[in-house]
Structure formats: structure tokens, C-alpha cells
Design a protein around this motif. Structure first.
Motif, short mmCIF file in Angstrom:
data_model
loop_
_atom_site.label_atom_id
_atom_site.label_comp_id
_atom_site.label_asym_id
_atom_site.label_seq_id
_atom_site.Cartn_x
_atom_site.Cartn_y
_atom_site.Cartn_z
N PRO A 4 -4.06 9.13 -5.46
CA PRO A 4 -3.51 8.56 -4.22
C PRO A 4 -4.12 7.23 -3.82
O PRO A 4 -3.44 6.37 -3.25
CB PRO A 4 -3.83 9.65 -3.18
CG PRO A 4 -3.93 10.91 -3.97
CD PRO A 4 -4.52 10.52 -5.28
N HIS A 5 -5.42 7.02 -4.11
CA HIS A 5 -6.05 5.76 -3.73
C HIS A 5 -5.40 4.58 -4.44
O HIS A 5 -5.24 3.50 -3.85
CB HIS A 5 -7.56 5.80 -4.02
CG HIS A 5 -7.90 6.02 -5.45
ND1 HIS A 5 -7.53 7.13 -6.17
CD2 HIS A 5 -8.60 5.24 -6.34
CE1 HIS A 5 -7.97 7.04 -7.41
NE2 HIS A 5 -8.63 5.91 -7.54
N GLN A 6 -4.99 4.79 -5.69
CA GLN A 6 -4.32 3.73 -6.43
C GLN A 6 -2.89 3.55 -5.96
O GLN A 6 -2.40 2.42 -5.85
CB GLN A 6 -4.36 4.03 -7.93
CG GLN A 6 -5.76 4.01 -8.53
CD GLN A 6 -5.76 4.23 -10.03
OE1 GLN A 6 -4.72 4.31 -10.66
NE2 GLN A 6 -6.95 4.35 -10.61
N THR A 7 -2.21 4.65 -5.67
CA THR A 7 -0.84 4.57 -5.15
C THR A 7 -0.81 3.80 -3.83
O THR A 7 0.04 2.91 -3.63
CB THR A 7 -0.27 5.98 -4.94
OG1 THR A 7 -0.28 6.69 -6.18
CG2 THR A 7 1.16 5.92 -4.41
N LEU A 8 -1.72 4.14 -2.93
CA LEU A 8 -1.75 3.47 -1.62
C LEU A 8 -2.15 2.01 -1.77
O LEU A 8 -1.68 1.16 -1.01
CB LEU A 8 -2.73 4.21 -0.70
CG LEU A 8 -2.34 5.65 -0.36
CD1 LEU A 8 -3.39 6.30 0.52
CD2 LEU A 8 -0.98 5.70 0.34
N ASN A 63 -8.53 2.80 3.09
CA ASN A 63 -8.55 2.75 1.63
C ASN A 63 -9.68 1.83 1.18
O ASN A 63 -9.49 0.63 0.94
CB ASN A 63 -7.20 2.27 1.09
CG ASN A 63 -7.06 2.53 -0.40
OD1 ASN A 63 -8.05 2.76 -1.10
ND2 ASN A 63 -5.84 2.50 -0.90
N VAL A 64 -10.88 2.41 1.08
CA VAL A 64 -12.07 1.64 0.68
C VAL A 64 -11.88 1.07 -0.73
O VAL A 64 -12.36 -0.03 -1.03
CB VAL A 64 -13.32 2.54 0.75
CG1 VAL A 64 -14.57 1.76 0.40
CG2 VAL A 64 -13.45 3.17 2.14
N TYR A 65 -11.19 1.80 -1.57
CA TYR A 65 -10.90 1.36 -2.94
C TYR A 65 -10.08 0.07 -2.91
O TYR A 65 -10.38 -0.89 -3.64
CB TYR A 65 -10.14 2.47 -3.65
CG TYR A 65 -9.65 2.15 -5.04
CD1 TYR A 65 -10.44 2.43 -6.16
CD2 TYR A 65 -8.39 1.60 -5.26
CE1 TYR A 65 -9.98 2.15 -7.45
CE2 TYR A 65 -7.93 1.33 -6.53
CZ TYR A 65 -8.72 1.61 -7.62
OH TYR A 65 -8.27 1.34 -8.88
N ALA A 66 -9.05 0.01 -2.08
CA ALA A 66 -8.20 -1.18 -2.00
C ALA A 66 -8.95 -2.36 -1.40
O ALA A 66 -8.81 -3.51 -1.85
CB ALA A 66 -6.96 -0.87 -1.17
N ILE A 67 -9.77 -2.11 -0.39
CA ILE A 67 -10.53 -3.18 0.25
C ILE A 67 -11.47 -3.84 -0.75
O ILE A 67 -11.66 -5.06 -0.74
CB ILE A 67 -11.31 -2.63 1.46
CG1 ILE A 67 -10.32 -2.19 2.57
CG2 ILE A 67 -12.28 -3.66 2.01
CD1 ILE A 67 -10.98 -1.45 3.72
#
Length: 508
Positions: A47-51, A393-397
Motif C-alpha cells: 500500500p505504501h507504494q500504491t499511495l 506516507n513517510v515512504y513517499a515523503i
């Protein structure tokens, strides 16, 4: 006829009024969802990658619908700061979830407890007795002793020919972190060197992080809760029983100890004092609170540490030039006659940058633990409704070119050094482009200990050993896939071969 005409005009006026109000308080953009389930089926296995992908199309404030629940997703540093600093008090509690109910003793822990007096009491207790500067200093020798014990075990396994079998780096670090934490919390090591329980415990922690990270349909579509369509609740209940037995055993064995300086002794003493006060209507601390807090400490306090150290070492093995640079810095500061100590860490800027870069690309919690909006608010011009769930979304940031303009997808520790574009960025919740521990009042209470353990173990493993991959594997082709859960683990555990590189007396 005139009455009907006036009614139509009045209705059109009201509609125009309310529609203009909606436009001035517009909802964030987002994809259309399925009937009943909303966007849940679109999340996929990561989900982190999808978001992250959705944020590239819809923008840094994303609106989804999970069943009957509105979900706001923050995917940039500026938006995260708006949520977690400007509106921090509005998002100070957690939404209800099956994980909080079936694993965390129905929100009786610190992580999932609603914001209030009990949460403040538990947090204050941890901050004072485990994570304050004074407490960290008191247990410094414990951390150093457990890391040295881990190093001696690895060195002893090396053969005279200079070869050693590959070791599970994550499992090794997990056991070390659990034992260091155990000495501080319950007054003893949790696992002996030959104890197979360490492997079983790690398996329990990994499973907990997996099931707790699942978006359970029953949490968002209450009419389907009883069906347990994904089998998540059944797994949670079974896992909870195993952890409950583990914690009961820890507490029972603790009664035989005379150490009064550990945290469990202090909690038991406080609970007894509360019970003896006749003017209190039930104490703030119960047996369930104590077990729930121990559960938090022994899961979040070990898995996030071990996964981060594992990612850091994998990145360095994958890029030998960076590993060589880190070892040169360590040799110049520490030498080769002893192991790294915590007092060395401030003098290791490149090693600290390696850890920061690992947190950026591989945040321990890729989607921050959810929060819930207590009231309507406006963020970045969008209406966030009361009762909405917030996900940061810490991953996206960590991959946002606006915050990381120099090769945001590459592992480049130099970006944090003097003269780098991101010089001065820290991980302690003030720089929102890098918030691996969260931010605001719900920031991880164990951040100070977690950061020290990650830095110390990463530095020690890099300094004390040369690292080779098992025969047939090459660094450039290392597996770097992620496995989503409450924490971001490697899909394939890192198995590597450590070869001692220090003077023999350093391993004594």
C-alpha cells in the motif's frame, strides 16, 4: 402557482448557497472506489507504494474511502507539517482497529491508547524511566555489553581459514536488541546464546507486524466484521495468546529477582501504591496496562531497530565504495584495537549520514500509525472531515523530489554532510522531510533509544567485520525488495558472511 414558483426559487437559492460552501471547503482529490469497499481493493500488496503512485497523480493531499471511512493521506513534508504540527491536537488519537482490540489489549497500551490521562501516564513513565538522558546513560553499559556479546559470537564463528557461514543479520540484531531492552525493562536478558526462543520470538514479532499492517475489511465495513474475510482477526487472537503467555512468564520470573532498578519493578510498585490509596476510583495502572506496555516495548523496540540495521548494512554491502568510506572513518576515530562506543558516535558524521539515508529510503514505519480527526479542519485548502483517518506516507515523503532534489531514489549519504543539499536535516520530528519516528505529540517515545541502538549496532558491525555475500551472489544483484507491514522489512532476510577485521584483543 406563485407559491410553487417562490418555492422553486428558494430551493435553487439554498442549493446554490450550499454548493458554493462545498466549493470553498472542497474535499481532497482521489480515485473512485468500489461499491461498499471503496478504495480498499486498490491498495495491493504494498500500500505504501500504491499511495505513493497515487500522490504523483492527485497531489500531496489524497482522499480515499475505505468502506464507510474517509481517509486522508499526506505525501509531502509541507502537508505532513500542516497535519502534525498545525493540527496536531486535532489528530491526537487513534481510530478503532482490530489490531488495537485483539493484539494491544483493547487499546490498553501506549501506542493505540486514546489521547488522555492514561496515555499521558504511560508515556511519562516510559520517558522518565527508560528514555530520558539519565536513564539512557544508566543503561549505556548494558547496550555496550550486549553489542560486544553479539560481536564475540560472530568472531568466534569465523574459521582459521578466514571463512564463516552466512548469518541472518536481522535475527542476530533482533536478539541483541531484545536482550538489551530486557535488561533495562525486566532486569535480565530475554534469550540465552543457545536459546532457540530468540528465533521463535522474532517470528512472533514479524507475524505481529504483518497482521497489524493489514487493512482489515471489518474495520471499515462493520457489517462484514463478523465474517473475518481475510482471516486477520483469527491470526491476531492466536498471536495475542502467544504473546500473553510470553509476558506472563516474564512477569512471573521477574518476581524471583531482587533488582529494583528495572522498569517492571517500578511499574509494579506504582500499581501497588495506587491500590493502597483509598481516595482513588481505580488506579491509572493495571496488570493489563503493564502487559500491554511490555508488548509495545518488546515488539516496536526490537523490530524497527533490527530492520533498519539490516537495511543499512545491505545498502553498504551493495555499494562497496560507501562501505570502504564508512570503515575508513571508523578506523580514524576508533582505531582497530577496540569496538565502537556510544561516545564515538558524535564524531562519525558519515556513519550518521548512512543511518539517516537508511531512514529516508527504508523508514521503519512506511505509513505512520493512523490518527483520527476529532473535528473538521482545513489542510492545504481542503476540508478534512471529522472522523477521517489520517495516514502520513513517510515512504513517499522520503522520495519526494521537492525535498530531495539530488537523485531521490539513490542511496547517497553525502546529501546530509557539510555542503550537501540536505545538510542539517535531522530525524527527531522537526524536519518533516525526514520523520521515521513520526512527529507531534504522538512521536515515538523511544526515539532516543532507537536512534542510539541503530547507530551503535550499524557502526559496530561495519567496523568490526568485512562483509561478504554467500558464494554465487554479487553485491550489484542483491535482492532489495520490500515486504509491507506495520514495519518495512526486507522481503528476503539479509544473509551475509562476517570476517573479523580488527586486532584480536578487540574481540575479547
Amino acid at each position: 402557482m406563485l407559491h410553487i414558483l417562490l418555492l422553486i426559487v428558494f430551493t435553487l437559492f439554498l442549493a446554490s448557497f450550499f454548493l458554493s460552501g462545498d466549493r470553498s471547503r472542497r474535499l481532497p482529490p482521489g480515485p473512485k472506489g468500489w461499491p461498499l469497499l471503496g478504495n480498499l481493493p486498490q491498495l495491493g500488496p504494498k500500500p505504501h507504494q500504491t499511495l505513493h503512485s497515487l500522490s504523483k497523480f492527485y497531489g500531496p493531499v489524497l482522499r480515499l474511502r475505505f468502506g464507510a471511512v474517509d481517509v486522508a493521506v499526506a505525501s509531502s513534508a509541507a502537508v505532513a507539517e500542516n497535519f502534525l504540527r498545525v493540527h496536531d491536537s486535532n489528530f491526537s488519537s487513534r481510530p478503532p482497529s482490530s489490531g488495537a482490540k485483539h493484539i494491544a489489549y483493547n487499546c490498553q497500551d501506549l501506542v493505540f491508547a486514546p489521547h488522555g490521562e492514561r496515555w499521558r501516564t504511560l508515556r511519562r513513565m516510559c520517558a522518565l524511566h527508560l528514555f530520558s538522558g539519565r536513564a539512557l546513560e544508566r543503561f549505556r553499559h548494558v547496550r555496550a555489553g550486549e553489542v560486544a556479546r553479539m560481536v564475540r559470537g560472530l568472531a568466534a564463528a569465523s574459521s582459521p581459514e578466514g571463512t564463516v557461514a552466512g548469518v541472518d543479520v536481522g535475527g542476530m540484531v533482533n536478539a541483541c536488541a531484545a536482550n538489551a531492552l530486557g535488561l533495562a525493562v525486566v532486569g535480565r536478558r530475554v534469550f540465552d546464546d543457545a536459546d532457540c526462543g530468540a528465533e521463535e520470538f522474532e517470528g512472533m514479532v514479524v507475524e505481529l507486524m504483518k497482521v497489524a499492517g493489514v487493512f482489515n475489511v471489518g474495520d471499515f465495513v462493520p457489517c462484514l466484521d463478523w465474517l473475518d474475510l481475510q482471516g486477520v482477526v483469527a491470526k491476531m487472537k492466536k498471536l495475542h495468546r502467544r504473546f500473553d503467555e510470553f509476558l506472563d512468564k516474564l512477569i512471573a520470573e521477574h518476581r524471583a529477582l531482587t533488582n529494583e532498578r528495572d522498569m517492571l519493578s517500578m511499574m509494579i510498585r506504582l500499581k501497588k501504591e495506587e491500590e493502597e490509596e483509598e481516595d482513588r476510583n481505580g488506579g491509572m495502572l493495571t496488570d493489563t496496562n503493564i502487559k500491554a506496555l511490555l508488548l509495545n516495548l518488546f515488539t516496536a523496540g526490537t523490530d524497527t531497530t533490527s530492520s533498519t540495521v539490516e537495511w543499512a548494512l545491505a545498502q553498504l554491502i551493495r555499494e562497496p565504495g560507501l562501505l570502504f568510506k564508512a570503515q575508513n572513518e571508523l578506523d580514524s576515530v576508533v582505531g582497530r584495537a577496540r569496538l565502537v562506543s556510544e561516545s564515538d558516535l558524535p564524531n562519525l558524521p558519515f556513519l550518521q549520514s548512512v543511518v539517516k539515508e537508511t531512514f529516508r529510503l527504508h523508514p521503519p514505519t512506511p505509513l505512520s500509525l493512523p490518527r483520527i480527526a476529532a473535528a473538521d479542519c482545513e489542510v492545504d485548502g481542503y476540508l478534512i472531515r471529522r472522523g477521517s483517518t489520517l495516514l502520513v506516507n513517510v515512504y513517499a515523503i522520503g522520495r519526494d523530489p521537492a525535498s530531495w532534489p539530488d537523485e531521490p531514489l539513490a542511496f547517497r549519504p553525502e546529501r546530509f554532510l557539510s555542503g550537501g543539499r540536505n545538510e542539517g536535516v535531522d530525524v527527531k520530528g522537526n524536519d518533516f522531510e525526514l520523520i521515521p519516528f513520526g512527529a507531534g505529540r504522538r512521536i515515538c517515545v523511544g526515539m532516543s533509544l532507537g536512534l542510539r541502538m541503530v547507530q551503535l549496532m550499524t557502526a559496530t558491525l561495519v567496523h568490526a567485520f568485512e562483509w561478504r555475500l554467500p558464494e554465487g551472489e554479487v553485491p550489484e544483484e542483491m535482492e532489495m525488495e520490500e515486504e509491507f507491514g506495520l514495519t518495512l522489512r526486507r522481503a528476503q532476510p539479509l544473509v551475509a558472511c562476517p570476517l573479523p577485521r580488527l586486532a584480536p584483543e578487540a574481540y575479547l
